[in-house]
Design a protein around this motif. Structure first.
Motif, PDB file in Angstrom:
ATOM      1  N   ALA A  20      -1.196  -4.397  -1.807  1.00 60.27           N
ATOM      2  CA  ALA A  20      -1.174  -3.207  -2.833  1.00 60.27           C
ATOM      3  C   ALA A  20       0.100  -2.266  -2.594  1.00 60.27           C
ATOM      4  N   SER A  21       0.239  -1.958  -1.112  1.00 56.32           N
ATOM      5  CA  SER A  21       1.026  -0.771  -0.749  1.00 56.32           C
ATOM      6  C   SER A  21       2.481  -1.449  -0.473  1.00 56.32           C
ATOM      7  N   GLU A  22       2.748  -2.671  -0.007  1.00 49.28           N
ATOM      8  CA  GLU A  22       4.096  -3.004   0.177  1.00 49.28           C
ATOM      9  C   GLU A  22       4.425  -4.162  -0.440  1.00 49.28           C
ATOM     10  N   GLN A  23       3.726  -4.567  -1.472  1.00 50.35           N
ATOM     11  CA  GLN A  23       3.876  -5.681  -2.516  1.00 50.35           C
ATOM     12  C   GLN A  23       4.623  -7.004  -1.588  1.00 50.35           C
ATOM     13  N   THR A  24       3.742  -7.144  -0.525  1.00 53.46           N
ATOM     14  CA  THR A  24       4.272  -8.408   0.465  1.00 53.46           C
ATOM     15  C   THR A  24       2.798  -9.508   0.255  1.00 53.46           C
ATOM     16  N   PRO A  25       2.967 -10.445  -0.247  1.00 59.49           N
ATOM     17  CA  PRO A  25       1.869 -11.600  -0.545  1.00 59.49           C
ATOM     18  C   PRO A  25       1.442 -11.941   0.859  1.00 59.49           C
ATOM     19  N   SER A  26       0.387 -11.700   1.542  1.00 55.70           N
ATOM     20  CA  SER A  26       0.310 -12.195   3.175  1.00 55.70           C
ATOM     21  C   SER A  26      -1.354 -12.720   3.051  1.00 55.70           C
ATOM     22  N   LEU A  27      -1.346 -13.456   4.499  1.00 53.31           N
ATOM     23  CA  LEU A  27      -2.632 -13.816   4.544  1.00 53.31           C
ATOM     24  C   LEU A  27      -3.004 -13.676   6.040  1.00 53.31           C
ATOM     25  N   LEU A  28      -3.963 -12.829   6.579  1.00 58.82           N
ATOM     26  CA  LEU A  28      -4.231 -12.605   7.873  1.00 58.82           C
ATOM     27  C   LEU A  28      -5.793 -13.044   8.307  1.00 58.82           C
TER      28      LEU A  28
ATOM     29  N   ASP B 275      11.293  10.937   8.406  1.00 57.91           N
ATOM     30  CA  ASP B 275      10.090  11.070   8.148  1.00 57.91           C
ATOM     31  C   ASP B 275       9.283   9.702   8.163  1.00 57.91           C
ATOM     32  N   PRO B 276       8.266   9.491   8.926  1.00 62.23           N
ATOM     33  CA  PRO B 276       7.773   8.319   8.927  1.00 62.23           C
ATOM     34  C   PRO B 276       6.907   8.026   7.432  1.00 62.23           C
ATOM     35  N   PHE B 277       6.684   6.721   7.032  1.00 63.76           N
ATOM     36  CA  PHE B 277       5.987   6.304   5.713  1.00 63.76           C
ATOM     37  C   PHE B 277       4.486   5.951   6.057  1.00 63.76           C
ATOM     38  N   THR B 278       3.818   6.708   5.402  1.00 62.72           N
ATOM     39  CA  THR B 278       2.327   6.326   5.418  1.00 62.72           C
ATOM     40  C   THR B 278       1.853   5.826   4.213  1.00 62.72           C
ATOM     41  N   GLY B 279       1.113   4.542   4.081  1.00 55.90           N
ATOM     42  CA  GLY B 279       0.652   3.950   2.885  1.00 55.90           C
ATOM     43  C   GLY B 279      -0.933   4.050   3.356  1.00 55.90           C
ATOM     44  N   SER B 280      -1.786   3.869   2.041  1.00 55.31           N
ATOM     45  CA  SER B 280      -3.135   3.805   2.312  1.00 55.31           C
ATOM     46  C   SER B 280      -3.696   2.927   0.989  1.00 55.31           C
TER      47      SER B 280
END
Length: 297
Positions: free
Chosen positions: A146-154, A123-128
């Motif tokens: 918020a959903s993957e707890q990965t500090p990022s900058l885009l 089953d694929p994983f969906t976050g929102s």
């Protein structure tokens, strides 16, 4: 410059930069987009390619932006192999500029961002998350935190010409790895904020490698694999036939009475036409499939 994505790392951090000018222009032409839709779709496709860059070759990402603005739904699919496709529900939306920039946030509106990861599991994983601004880059940054707890900058950008064509498009994703030192993160963020806009740098002829060198200026930079990027859809006449078979006998009979059917792919706008004779053959296949299913029961 050929569309491509480049990865770079320093101790404790990684970054991906992608130039997506040609694939964004192809999407604009296929969907007949006005500038604000071109910008929104181009940013979302680029964002999906950046997120997919962390996946394995047979894995993929779907991003769905469901806002209440006039653009409606935006959907993109991207694979780790560098392929991407996408569409915006209302590509002919036109809004006044805001601070001399395309007002993508208002065109998208308030709503929800959905990210689905296809990683080979059953089953694929969906976050929102709720949309923060509708500008896409901030929304994806919020999702990753918020959903993957990965500090990022885009950073995502699309520059559109007066003739509606795409001058430049691309994006940057910066992520802190476990154990990253705070002073390193701060120094790299300062480097990023000193850079011009991502679309401006690509319009000036900068490559993803050039941008990554600026992001990690002052640090021992390691450049990794480069991936070619392209707008590529997975639709085919055979897949459309399977969709028609799934509609069932009654709906196929209605199409046969009309004498033809025309189906258009949402993602690439390719059109598939079927004659009455072809529809009759497809109906017969549907009847054979129903008969086989009954016999198996």
């Amino acid at each position: 410059m050929q569309d491509h994505l480049t990865k770079a790392t320093i101790p404790g951090m990684r970054a991906f930069a992608a130039v997506t000018t040609h694939l964004t222009e192809m999407a604009r032409k296929r969907h007949n987009c006005l500038p604000i839709a071109t910008a929104a779709l181009g940013r979302t496709m680029t964002g999906s390619l950046l997120l997919a860059a962390n996946l394995k070759n047979d894995e993929g990402i779907t991003i769905r932006v469901q806002g209440n603005g006039p653009l409606g739904k935006i959907v993109t699919d991207a694979g780790a192999n560098g392929s991407v496709r996408g569409y915006v529900e209302n590509p002919r939306v036109d809004l006044p500029l805001k601070n001399n920039k395309l007002n993508v946030g208002e065109a998208v509106g308030q709503g929800t961002l959905y990210v689905t990861r296809f990683t080979g599991l059953k089953d694929p994983f969906t976050g929102s998350v709720e949309l923060v601004s509708g500008e896409i880059a901030e929304d994806l940054t919020h999702y990753l935190a918020a959903s993957e707890q990965t500090p990022s900058l885009l950073a995502l950008g699309v520059l559109v010409n007066t003739d509606l064509s795409v001058i430049a498009a691309g994006g940057l994703m910066l992520q802190a790895l476990p154990g990253a030192q705070e002073e390193v993160i701060t120094a790299v963020e300062e480097n990023v904020y000193r850079l011009p806009s991502i679309s401006q740098m690509f319009a000036e002829g900068k490559t993803p490698a050039d941008i990554l060198a600026g992001v990690f200026e002052g640090f021992p930079l390691s450049l990794h694999e480069q991936t070619e990027l392209s707008f590529r859809c997975q639709c085919s006449r055979q897949k459309v036939e399977r969709v028609l078979i799934s509609l069932g006998r009654d709906e196929l009979n209605d199409m046969i009475k009309e004498g033809q059917a025309e189906l258009t792919c949402h993602f690439c706008a390719d059109t598939y036409n079927f004659t009455r004779e072809e529809l009759q053959e497809i109906r017969d296949k549907a009847l054979d499939a129903d008969e086989t299913e009954r016999n198996e029961k």
